[in-house]
Design an enzyme around this catalytic site. Structure first.
Site, PDB file in Angstrom:
ATOM      1  N   ASP A  39     -43.476  37.810 -50.593  1.00  0.00           N
ATOM      2  CA  ASP A  39     -42.966  38.234 -51.894  1.00  0.00           C
ATOM      3  C   ASP A  39     -43.423  39.644 -52.255  1.00  0.00           C
ATOM      4  O   ASP A  39     -44.596  40.003 -52.108  1.00  0.00           O
ATOM      5  CB  ASP A  39     -43.456  37.281 -52.991  1.00  0.00           C
ATOM      6  CG  ASP A  39     -42.816  35.914 -52.890  1.00  0.00           C
ATOM      7  OD1 ASP A  39     -41.962  35.719 -52.012  1.00  0.00           O
ATOM      8  OD2 ASP A  39     -43.177  35.033 -53.694  1.00  0.00           O
ATOM      9  N   ASP A  66     -35.705  28.359 -50.793  1.00  0.00           N
ATOM     10  CA  ASP A  66     -37.073  28.814 -50.611  1.00  0.00           C
ATOM     11  C   ASP A  66     -37.812  28.008 -49.536  1.00  0.00           C
ATOM     12  O   ASP A  66     -37.239  27.134 -48.877  1.00  0.00           O
ATOM     13  CB  ASP A  66     -37.809  28.734 -51.953  1.00  0.00           C
ATOM     14  CG  ASP A  66     -38.881  29.793 -52.124  1.00  0.00           C
ATOM     15  OD1 ASP A  66     -39.295  30.396 -51.127  1.00  0.00           O
ATOM     16  OD2 ASP A  66     -39.319  30.008 -53.280  1.00  0.00           O
TER      17      ASP A  66
END
Length: 454
Positions: A174, A114
């Site tokens: 996202d 991430d």
């Protein structure tokens, strides 16, 4: 293909959740459809030991991570884990060598890496490349094959350079469980939690689809199918277009409590076969028009997307993002626009052929069958060698999608519904916020083309 806990559970993770979900994936036939990775996302770590290695939260994972990996491997599944190229949250840049070796020692098969808390280490492609390449090199040096999934939300345009180091890269912020809601999507959805709708992500792919290739794909984020924020037609569009664009198909719902409708979307082998086709290329948007029948968010558009598969078959997606049902058309000239513009001595020969049209959703599993499987009253186990006419189930453990397609397995083709004549038009009625999703197969040189050759 696989499952990740984040969309449905967030930080509420545990050994029991992962292994319980894995068992259901086997019972429901999802593993044999190709969903092989069980991916543990954030919130698993209790920091580092005194010697600097990552350690799990022993309340959530009392037997440790190697135990989870061993259990999953014994089930014929693979273990995915989460870390970050930042200074917090289950990882830390500068610790790549020790962390990669830890993951390898635990038996990890997939790493989602991430971008949280990156401390400003972004802003140019070179800065971000170097930060993510450090983990790529560290993983390679362990000697263990670990799929590397970059998750930097599309910052610094990873589609231009990530193919050299990663197997996939997130191309946007996202996703959240919305078809096309706008207003709080942040700066072009480039930050986590800034709510990128399904249509926002899909339309971003139109300009970067050519960056996908075998072994390296644009990752459109996890699937929201089953989480309750979209209608059945919207979820069909979501699943179809993620498959069509060759995004990793990572389920993001609670597998243990799926509805029959959710299950029959995730388990459609004809759609999955598009995603798993040997060609690996993503689809192309041929046209896009805005329409007046907008939804509650003021959104409304229609579009045509196409892609040519390894066999020469062509996939056509008619996306109706308008609010109402409508008739949509795709001419062969639209579908074969690229082939036509590449020919200087007249129309493309592809226009002169007749094309059989297979509806990829026509054989969708019915609710009664799906309910029986979910309730344990039927099985998804399929022996490919003994069952050749089944249209709703497939076992890629016994026969790969490539081999099944080569043998024209009926479950992978959809149902033939029409034929488009030479120079003709594919016409279909598409529901609002729905999709027409088709595989076109040539009948060969048509009579029109043969006359031209005499």
């Amino acid at each position: 293909m696989g499952w990740d806990n984040w969309n449905a559970f967030g930080c509420d993770v545990s050994e029991d959740l992962l292994l319980g979900t894995a068992q259901k994936m086997i019972e429901y036939g999802l593993r044999d459809l190709g969903y092989n990775y069980v991916i543990l996302d954030d919130c698993w770590s209790a920091g580092r030991t005194s010697n600097g290695t990552l350690q799990p939260n022993m309340t959530k994972f009392p037997n440790g991570m190697a135990h989870v990996a061993n259990q999953l491997h014994s089930m014929g599944l693979r273990f995915g884990m989460y870390s970050s190229a930042g200074i917090y949250t289950c990882g830390q840049y500068g610790k790549e060598i020790v962390d990669a070796q830890t993951f390898a020692d635990w038996g990890v098969d997939y790493l989602k890496y991430d971008n949280c808390y990156n401390a400003g280490q972004s802003g140019t492609s070179l800065i971000t490349y170097n930060r993510y390449n450090a983990m790529s090199q560290a993983l390679n040096n362990t000697g263990r094959p670990i799929l590397y999934s970059m998750c930097n939300w599309g910052e610094d345009k990873p589609w231009n350079w990530a193919q050299t180091m990663a197997n996939s890269w997130r191309m946007s912020g996202d996703i959240y469980d919305s078809y096309d809601r706008r207003g709080d999507e942040g700066y072009n959805c480039q930050l986590p939690g800034f709510h990128c709708s399904m249509m926002n992500i899909l339309n971003k792919m139109a300009s970067i689809q050519s960056k996908s290739q075998s072994g390296a794909w644009n990752d459109m984020d996890m699937l929201e199918v089953g989480n309750g924020g979209m209608t059945d037609d919207e979820y069909k569009t979501h699943f179809s277009m993620w498959a069509f664009m060759r995004s990793p198909l990572i389920m993001g719902t609670d597998i243990r409590s799926m509805t029959p409708q959710t299950y029959s979307i995730y388990s459609n082998p004809a759609v999955i076969a598009i995603n798993q086709d040997p060609s690996s290329s993503a689809g192309v948007r041929k046209w896009r028009y805005y329409v007046n029948d907008t939804d509650e968010y003021g959104q409304g558009e229609i579009s045509l997307w196409t892609n040519t598969l390894a066999s020469g078959d062509v996939v056509v997606a008619l996306v109706n993002a308008g609010n109402n049902s409508r008739e949509m058309n795709a001419t062969l000239q639209d579908i074969f626009l690229d082939a036509s513009t590449a020919v200087t001595s007249g129309p493309s020969p592809l226009l002169m052929e007749a094309w059989d049209v297979y509806d990829l959703w026509a054989n969708r599993m019915d609710d009664a069958t799906a309910s029986a499987i979910l309730n344990g009253n039927a099985t998804m186990n399929v022996n490919i060698m003994n069952i050749t006419n089944i249209t709703t189930r497939y076992n890629s453990t016994e026969m790969s999608y490539a081999d099944g397609l080569a043998m024209n397995n009926s479950a992978l083709l959809g149902a033939k519904t029409m034929t488009v004549d030479p120079m003709g038009t594919l016409t279909a009625t598409i529901p609002g916020h729905g999709i027409g999703f088709y595989r076109l197969r040539s009948q060969g040189a048509s009579s029109m083309r043969k006359r031209d050759e005499l």
